[in-house]
Design an enzyme around this catalytic site. Sequence first.
Site, PDB file in Angstrom:
ATOM      1  N   ARG A  13      -3.190 -14.244  -2.746  1.00 49.86           N
ATOM      2  CA  ARG A  13      -3.380 -14.561  -1.326  1.00 49.86           C
ATOM      3  C   ARG A  13      -4.024 -15.937  -1.136  1.00 49.86           C
ATOM      4  O   ARG A  13      -3.752 -16.617  -0.145  1.00 49.86           O
ATOM      5  CB  ARG A  13      -4.192 -13.460  -0.644  1.00 49.86           C
ATOM      6  CG  ARG A  13      -3.479 -12.111  -0.708  1.00 49.86           C
ATOM      7  CD  ARG A  13      -3.974 -11.110   0.304  1.00 49.86           C
ATOM      8  NE  ARG A  13      -3.489  -9.781  -0.027  1.00 49.86           N
ATOM      9  CZ  ARG A  13      -2.260  -9.334   0.243  1.00 49.86           C
ATOM     10  NH1 ARG A  13      -1.402 -10.123   0.842  1.00 49.86           N
ATOM     11  NH2 ARG A  13      -1.896  -8.111  -0.102  1.00 49.86           N
ATOM     12  N   LYS A  43     -12.687  -9.165  -4.304  1.00 52.07           N
ATOM     13  CA  LYS A  43     -11.240  -8.990  -4.350  1.00 52.07           C
ATOM     14  C   LYS A  43     -10.701  -9.631  -5.637  1.00 52.07           C
ATOM     15  O   LYS A  43     -11.435  -9.813  -6.597  1.00 52.07           O
ATOM     16  CB  LYS A  43     -10.612  -9.590  -3.084  1.00 52.07           C
ATOM     17  CG  LYS A  43     -10.853  -8.757  -1.832  1.00 52.07           C
ATOM     18  CD  LYS A  43     -10.022  -7.494  -1.872  1.00 52.07           C
ATOM     19  CE  LYS A  43     -10.039  -6.734  -0.565  1.00 52.07           C
ATOM     20  NZ  LYS A  43      -9.109  -5.579  -0.602  1.00 52.07           N
ATOM     21  N   ARG A  74     -13.252  -7.265 -12.134  1.00 51.55           N
ATOM     22  CA  ARG A  74     -13.529  -6.617 -10.857  1.00 51.55           C
ATOM     23  C   ARG A  74     -14.215  -5.266 -11.051  1.00 51.55           C
ATOM     24  O   ARG A  74     -14.047  -4.604 -12.060  1.00 51.55           O
ATOM     25  CB  ARG A  74     -12.216  -6.479 -10.069  1.00 51.55           C
ATOM     26  CG  ARG A  74     -11.670  -7.842  -9.675  1.00 51.55           C
ATOM     27  CD  ARG A  74     -10.207  -7.815  -9.323  1.00 51.55           C
ATOM     28  NE  ARG A  74      -9.979  -7.067  -8.105  1.00 51.55           N
ATOM     29  CZ  ARG A  74      -8.752  -6.850  -7.615  1.00 51.55           C
ATOM     30  NH1 ARG A  74      -7.702  -7.280  -8.258  1.00 51.55           N
ATOM     31  NH2 ARG A  74      -8.605  -6.177  -6.495  1.00 51.55           N
ATOM     32  N   SER A 125     -13.692   1.180   2.074  1.00 48.11           N
ATOM     33  CA  SER A 125     -12.679   0.874   1.066  1.00 48.11           C
ATOM     34  C   SER A 125     -11.624   1.967   1.054  1.00 48.11           C
ATOM     35  O   SER A 125     -11.903   3.112   0.689  1.00 48.11           O
ATOM     36  CB  SER A 125     -13.309   0.749  -0.329  1.00 48.11           C
ATOM     37  OG  SER A 125     -12.300   0.680  -1.321  1.00 48.11           O
ATOM     38  N   ASP A 172      -7.545  -8.183   3.852  1.00 49.84           N
ATOM     39  CA  ASP A 172      -6.729  -9.047   3.007  1.00 49.84           C
ATOM     40  C   ASP A 172      -6.211 -10.282   3.733  1.00 49.84           C
ATOM     41  O   ASP A 172      -5.679 -11.201   3.095  1.00 49.84           O
ATOM     42  CB  ASP A 172      -5.535  -8.266   2.454  1.00 49.84           C
ATOM     43  CG  ASP A 172      -5.946  -7.259   1.389  1.00 49.84           C
ATOM     44  OD1 ASP A 172      -6.934  -7.519   0.671  1.00 49.84           O
ATOM     45  OD2 ASP A 172      -5.280  -6.214   1.278  1.00 49.84           O
ATOM     46  N   GLN A 189      -9.250   2.050  -1.024  1.00 50.21           N
ATOM     47  CA  GLN A 189      -8.992   2.364  -2.426  1.00 50.21           C
ATOM     48  C   GLN A 189      -9.926   3.478  -2.911  1.00 50.21           C
ATOM     49  O   GLN A 189      -9.493   4.415  -3.590  1.00 50.21           O
ATOM     50  CB  GLN A 189      -9.167   1.117  -3.280  1.00 50.21           C
ATOM     51  CG  GLN A 189      -8.134   0.031  -3.004  1.00 50.21           C
ATOM     52  CD  GLN A 189      -8.414  -1.239  -3.790  1.00 50.21           C
ATOM     53  OE1 GLN A 189      -9.348  -1.306  -4.576  1.00 50.21           O
ATOM     54  NE2 GLN A 189      -7.590  -2.249  -3.578  1.00 50.21           N
ATOM     55  N   GLY A 241      -5.726  -4.146  -8.202  1.00 49.72           N
ATOM     56  CA  GLY A 241      -6.885  -3.306  -7.950  1.00 49.72           C
ATOM     57  C   GLY A 241      -6.499  -2.004  -7.286  1.00 49.72           C
ATOM     58  O   GLY A 241      -7.043  -0.940  -7.606  1.00 49.72           O
ATOM     59  N   SER A 256       0.822  -1.209   0.000  1.00 52.34           N
ATOM     60  CA  SER A 256       0.000   0.000   0.000  1.00 52.34           C
ATOM     61  C   SER A 256       0.854   1.257   0.000  1.00 52.34           C
ATOM     62  O   SER A 256       0.606   2.215  -0.747  1.00 52.34           O
ATOM     63  CB  SER A 256      -0.930   0.010   1.221  1.00 52.34           C
ATOM     64  OG  SER A 256      -1.833  -1.061   1.182  1.00 52.34           O
TER      65      SER A 256
END
Length: 450
Positions: free
Chosen positions: A403, A354, A129, A174, A327, A176, A101, A29
């Site tokens: 993941r 995700k 997505r 979120s 996550d 994002q 993403g 991030s």
Amino acid sequence: MSSHGDPQPMTARRGGALKGVAEVPGDKSISHRSLILGAMAVGETRVTGLLEGQDVLDTAAAMRAFGADVTREADGTWSIHGVGVGGFAEPEDVLDCGNSGTGVRLLMGAMATTPITVTFTGDASLRSRPMARVTDPLALFGTQAYGRANGQLPMTLIGAANPLPVRYATPVPSAQVKSAVLLAGLNAPGQTVVIEAEATRDHSERMLAGFGAEITTEITDEGRVITLTGQPELKPQTIVVPRDPSSAAFPVCAALITEGSDVLVPNIGLNPTRAGLFETLRDMGAELTYENPREEGGEPVADLRARFSPDMQGIEVPPERAASMIDEYPILSVVAANAAGATVMRGVKELRVKESDRIAAMAEGLRAAGVEVEDGPDWWIVHGRGPAGIKGGVTVATHLDHRIAMSFLCAGFASQQAITVDDAGPIATSFPVFKQLMGDLGARLDLANA
């Protein structure tokens, strides 16, 4: 098929204890944001500890396409000569964001209030997505978006020539979405306001302040209200990227479930908006300790020591903790399968959108490996069987999700029989040294087709 080549099946099997020091990569991030804000500053930003996974490399390539000078020096330091807020050039070609993403949504926000036209695409997973969660609020600035049905990539954005500041309440928790709106607000006059009913990771707010933006956060009856004053001149920074807590989750959790293990994971970022997994593991009875707590670059960090914990118990994870560990639920479900009793996870509908539907992917794989799992639209329950509670002996579909792949490989270190994942290729997007790092700790990992 992996995002950058043919499928790479990999098998994990029970071996000895995991022991040693796990030097996990830099925080993903913070790495994305370092490149983007460095490109929007005036002057040279220098970054050490950058995660050099494919996701971040794709963002670096995008910054070059926008006109910033982005180079990697021989010692691993990255140099970004920025073009200033509103200074992005129009890319000559489509921007391929691979599997990321975070990358594509932050890039959309960063260019949304500059009058340029950009077409975004990605791999098969990213093209499936939802992007409307970002393009809808960006439209409030005056940005236009044209893409496939259901708001999916490929998508072309036309930046607002005369952007308006916005006030936006995020409909889902979120980071994002919040970050995309804040990045767009940098080149809009006046104040852009984002309201979060539920707090999400705050790296963008911390880093914007570090680059010299005028940004405030208040807790009100509406929730967390973030106010950004637009059109600043961002000042270049020297950034040391802490190690990624989401990546640290894998050696930590593998040590907790593998008999005799003792693993130290140094210099892990423990931002409160990211550390929910470690708090949850300790609630379950994990032998997980924080050593040498300190602050680096405005972020709290510590060294984590994880030891085999055979007495862990299933718990109900507080739903309000979900945003700080969204996550990490896949690897938590593996730990839950090796704990005693049920672990209940609620308020996690974000997992459905995700890199894959992570609830469905983990539930399917765990069931095939002999674990009882219940799931619904925004919840799931893993019924733990205690140490070595996963039978294994299966090949699991990863759905191009890094993941999911790493979670099932960690499961294989403690399962009764080996576990194979159908494609370990996507692991390179976030944790390119995963196989080597886990092998150095003593894990048994093999490319199935080698």
